[in-house]
Design an enzyme around this catalytic site. Structure first.
Site, PDB file in Angstrom:
ATOM      1  N   GLY A   1      36.861  56.055  28.052  1.00  0.00           N
ATOM      2  CA  GLY A   1      37.583  55.604  26.871  1.00  0.00           C
ATOM      3  C   GLY A   1      38.358  56.653  26.097  1.00  0.00           C
TER       4      GLY A   1
ATOM      5  N   GLY B   1      38.696  57.751  32.826  1.00  0.00           N
ATOM      6  CA  GLY B   1      39.771  57.378  33.742  1.00  0.00           C
ATOM      7  C   GLY B   1      41.092  57.886  33.203  1.00  0.00           C
ATOM      8  N   ARG B   2      41.561  57.217  32.156  1.00  0.00           N
ATOM      9  CA  ARG B   2      42.884  57.505  31.601  1.00  0.00           C
ATOM     10  C   ARG B   2      43.093  58.984  31.278  1.00  0.00           C
ATOM     11  NH1 ARG B   2      45.627  53.483  28.469  1.00  0.00           N
ATOM     12  NH2 ARG B   2      43.580  52.554  28.176  1.00  0.00           N
TER      13      ARG B   2
ATOM     14  N   ARG C   1      52.298  47.834  31.371  1.00  0.00           N
ATOM     15  CA  ARG C   1      51.668  48.106  30.072  1.00  0.00           C
ATOM     16  C   ARG C   1      52.554  47.736  28.866  1.00  0.00           C
ATOM     17  NH1 ARG C   1      49.918  52.208  28.199  1.00  0.00           N
ATOM     18  NH2 ARG C   1      47.875  51.457  27.590  1.00  0.00           N
TER      19      ARG C   1
ATOM     20  N   TYR D   1      50.685  45.020  26.673  1.00  0.00           N
ATOM     21  CA  TYR D   1      50.024  45.515  25.449  1.00  0.00           C
ATOM     22  C   TYR D   1      51.025  45.969  24.392  1.00  0.00           C
ATOM     23  CZ  TYR D   1      46.554  46.431  29.164  1.00  0.00           C
ATOM     24  OH  TYR D   1      45.725  46.351  30.258  1.00  0.00           O
TER      25      TYR D   1
ATOM     26  N   CYS E   1      63.124  38.830  36.478  1.00  0.00           N
ATOM     27  CA  CYS E   1      63.611  37.696  35.698  1.00  0.00           C
ATOM     28  C   CYS E   1      62.609  37.257  34.645  1.00  0.00           C
ATOM     29  CB  CYS E   1      63.951  36.543  36.628  1.00  0.00           C
ATOM     30  SG  CYS E   1      65.298  36.995  37.691  1.00  0.00           S
ATOM     31  N   GLU E   2      62.415  38.072  33.655  1.00  0.00           N
ATOM     32  CA  GLU E   2      61.515  37.803  32.524  1.00  0.00           C
ATOM     33  C   GLU E   2      62.054  38.572  31.326  1.00  0.00           C
ATOM     34  OE1 GLU E   2      58.205  36.458  32.247  1.00  0.00           O
ATOM     35  OE2 GLU E   2      57.785  36.093  34.363  1.00  0.00           O
TER      36      GLU E   2
HETATM   37  N1  LLP Z   1      34.079  52.449  32.334  1.00  0.00           N
HETATM   38  C1  LLP Z   1      34.212  51.122  32.169  1.00  0.00           C
HETATM   39  C2  LLP Z   1      33.017  50.281  32.265  1.00  0.00           C
HETATM   40  C3  LLP Z   1      35.470  50.567  31.900  1.00  0.00           C
HETATM   41  O1  LLP Z   1      35.571  49.255  31.720  1.00  0.00           O
HETATM   42  C4  LLP Z   1      36.612  51.406  31.819  1.00  0.00           C
HETATM   43  C5  LLP Z   1      37.939  50.855  31.562  1.00  0.00           C
HETATM   44  C6  LLP Z   1      36.426  52.789  32.025  1.00  0.00           C
HETATM   45  C7  LLP Z   1      35.150  53.277  32.264  1.00  0.00           C
HETATM   46  C8  LLP Z   1      37.563  53.766  31.969  1.00  0.00           C
HETATM   47  O2  LLP Z   1      38.129  53.811  30.711  1.00  0.00           O
HETATM   48  P1  LLP Z   1      39.216  54.929  30.330  1.00  0.00           P
HETATM   49  O3  LLP Z   1      38.513  56.269  30.319  1.00  0.00           O
HETATM   50  O4  LLP Z   1      40.278  54.897  31.351  1.00  0.00           O
HETATM   51  O5  LLP Z   1      39.696  54.530  29.006  1.00  0.00           O
HETATM   52  N2  LLP Z   1      44.619  48.441  31.599  1.00  0.00           N
HETATM   53  C9  LLP Z   1      44.302  48.984  30.296  1.00  0.00           C
HETATM   54  C10 LLP Z   1      42.989  49.726  30.282  1.00  0.00           C
HETATM   55  C11 LLP Z   1      41.807  48.900  30.717  1.00  0.00           C
HETATM   56  C12 LLP Z   1      40.522  49.681  30.706  1.00  0.00           C
HETATM   57  C13 LLP Z   1      39.422  48.911  31.336  1.00  0.00           C
HETATM   58  N3  LLP Z   1      38.177  49.603  31.421  1.00  0.00           N
HETATM   59  C14 LLP Z   1      45.460  49.864  29.852  1.00  0.00           C
HETATM   60  O6  LLP Z   1      46.460  49.956  30.567  1.00  0.00           O
HETATM   61  O7  LLP Z   1      45.427  50.423  28.772  1.00  0.00           O
END
Ligand code: LLP
Length: 431
Positions: free
Chosen positions: A239, A275-276, A312, A316, A355-356
């Site tokens: 997160g 992740g991000r 995105r 969002y 086309c959106e």
């Molecule tokens: N762990 C769990 C259980 C998760 O559900 C997620 C992300 C992560 C770890 C990794 O989170 P991060 O460190 O990347 O924030 N598509 C959306 C983001 C969806 C995140 C879903 N879960 C976007 O483009 O912002």
């Protein structure tokens, strides 16, 4: 490290010219910096070093095999949410015993796959899932290692679509339910609860929500141990937010500062699932302008990178910095506050050919004047970019390149139209 930087008006990824990459591999093109990925992985390792963290890179952010292999060879574990992601990790040489398996809807088949590959633990989200894991494990004569995903009911103050730690969210179990599930687990021989799991949301830009969540977890762990559960893992999820606009992201040390003391008190080993923060700013999406167009007062840049490549902004309303790959005007203007005075810039809508009306990467964005054939870079596209791409409008998905210094490696070739049609049945031939 400034993985993407301008030199004499030309954008580079490490030591590779982005214009050269676009010429060699075509557009739309995802470009990732290996150095930037590894730098953040290293920063996480040292920020959390005191509690010897297991970093489980969240595969959903960017699941390219080249990226996964890079993470695996640098000692990362993985967080997966499907049998498909688990398969990818295996193909990339990732260690199953450093992989955690999350997700609210694991099927029997996926549970079996997790047990067969020997995942470190399942992050369990409901009583029904507990029952399924217990049943499948018993059938296989195995004991399933699990962590309950606890919903701490804290507000991560992020976009509502990516907030997961509030009680109305579909994710995890509230603390009372977790306690009653834990009582049932004590009596289930095919389950062994070795940890707790929390993930409160994504793109979180303040450490404060983690502070509240950690505290709740520490108390819970003490109670679970009293019940007899051998809780050895505290998984705090991912997160950590990044900077899309200016400087809204926080250094990972700021998050570590509030998480580490609680984890130390709990006596557990820490797992995290970033992740991000690892891949987000390590990637860009490169597109080429096809046409420019004016309609009323509005100016449109129509490029070949579209919503199907990066959804995105449409999904969002998220902001991605966009700037020409070759620009005598210097580096991009920050949304918050620019490095360059915005004189001479005109507001453009950056759109694709889909086309959106939702097919845009930016609206009313101040940009220098551009013409057909010019290249545009959309920044901070390394996470939740290619993984969320689609073939809408029968558009082949982009190619992906992983750059190390002056060496680009194609880690996904561009799809062909035949790739797209291959899965479909030719009714004539079927008769
Ligand atoms: N762990 C769990 C259980 C998760 O559900 C997620 C992300 C992560 C770890 C990794 O989170 P991060 O460190 O990347 O924030 N598509 C959306 C983001 C969806 C995140 C879903 N879960 C976007 O483009 O912002």
């Amino acid at each position: 490290m400034d993985a993407f930087h301008y030199q004499n008006g030309r954008l580079y990824c490490e030591e590779s010219s982005v214009a050269d990459l676009a010429r060699e591999f075509g557009t739309p093109l995802y470009v990732y910096s290996q150095g930037a990925i590894l730098e953040t992985l290293g920063a996480l390792k040292s920020a959390f070093a005191e509690v010897d963290p297991l970093i489980c890179y969240s595969v959903k952010a960017n699941s390219n095999l080249g990226v996964l292999k890079l993470m695996a060879t640098h000692g990362s574990g993985f967080d997966v949410v499907s049998g498909g992601e688990l398969y990818r990790v295996g193909q990339a040489g990732g260690a199953a015993d450093q992989t955690v398996f999350a997700g609210v809807g694991k099927t029997d088949l996926e549970i079996r796959q997790g047990l067969e590959t020997g995942v470190l633990m399942f992050n369990v989200e409901s009583e029904a899932e507990l029952a399924a894991i217990a049943r499948v494990a018993a059938d296989m004569g195995r004991i399933a290692p699990i962590a309950l995903r606890v919903n701490p009911d804290v507000d991560p103050k992020t976009h509502r679509y990516i907030s997961t730690g509030k009680k109305e969210s579909k994710f995890g179990m509230d603390i009372d339910r977790a306690m009653s599930a834990a009582r049932a687990i004590v009596k289930t021989p095919s389950l062994r609860m070795i940890g707790i799991h929390m993930h409160i949301g994504s793109q979180i830009t303040s450490p404060e929500p983690y502070e509240g969540a950690v505290r709740k977890g520490v108390d819970l762990i003490a109670q679970l141990r009293e019940m007899g559960h051998p809780i050895g893992w505290y998984n705090m999820g991912g997160g950590y937010g990044i900077s899309y606009k200016g400087k809204e992201g926080r250094p990972v040390e700021d998050f570590a500062r509030v998480i580490v003391p609680g984890v130390k008190r709990s006596g557990c080993r820490l797992a995290i699932e970033p992740g991000r923060v690892i891949v987000g700013n390590a990637g860009i999406l490169v597109g080429r302008v096809i046409y420019t167009k004016q309609s009323g007062d509005k100016r449109f840049l129509i490029q070949d990178a579209a919503m199907n490549d990066l959804i995105r902004p449409a999904l969002y309303d998220s902001y991605h910095r966009i700037w020409p790959v070759e620009s005598s005007d210097g580096p991009p203007v920050d949304a918050d506050q620019g490095g360059l005075s915005p004189t001479g810039l005109e507001p453009w809508d950056v759109v694709g050919p889909v086309c959106e009306s939702g097919d845009f990467l930016a609206k009313d964005r101040p940009l220098p004047s551009l013409a057909a054939g010019d290249l545009l870079a959309t920044f901070s596209a390394g996470a939740y970019g290619m993984v969320m791409a689609s073939n809408y409008n029968t558009r082949p998905r982009a190619a992906e390149v992983l750059v190390a210094g002056s060496r680009p490696r194609l880690v996904r070739r561009r799809e062909t139209l035949d790739d797209l049609l291959r899965q479909e049945i030719d009714l004539e031939a079927d008769d």
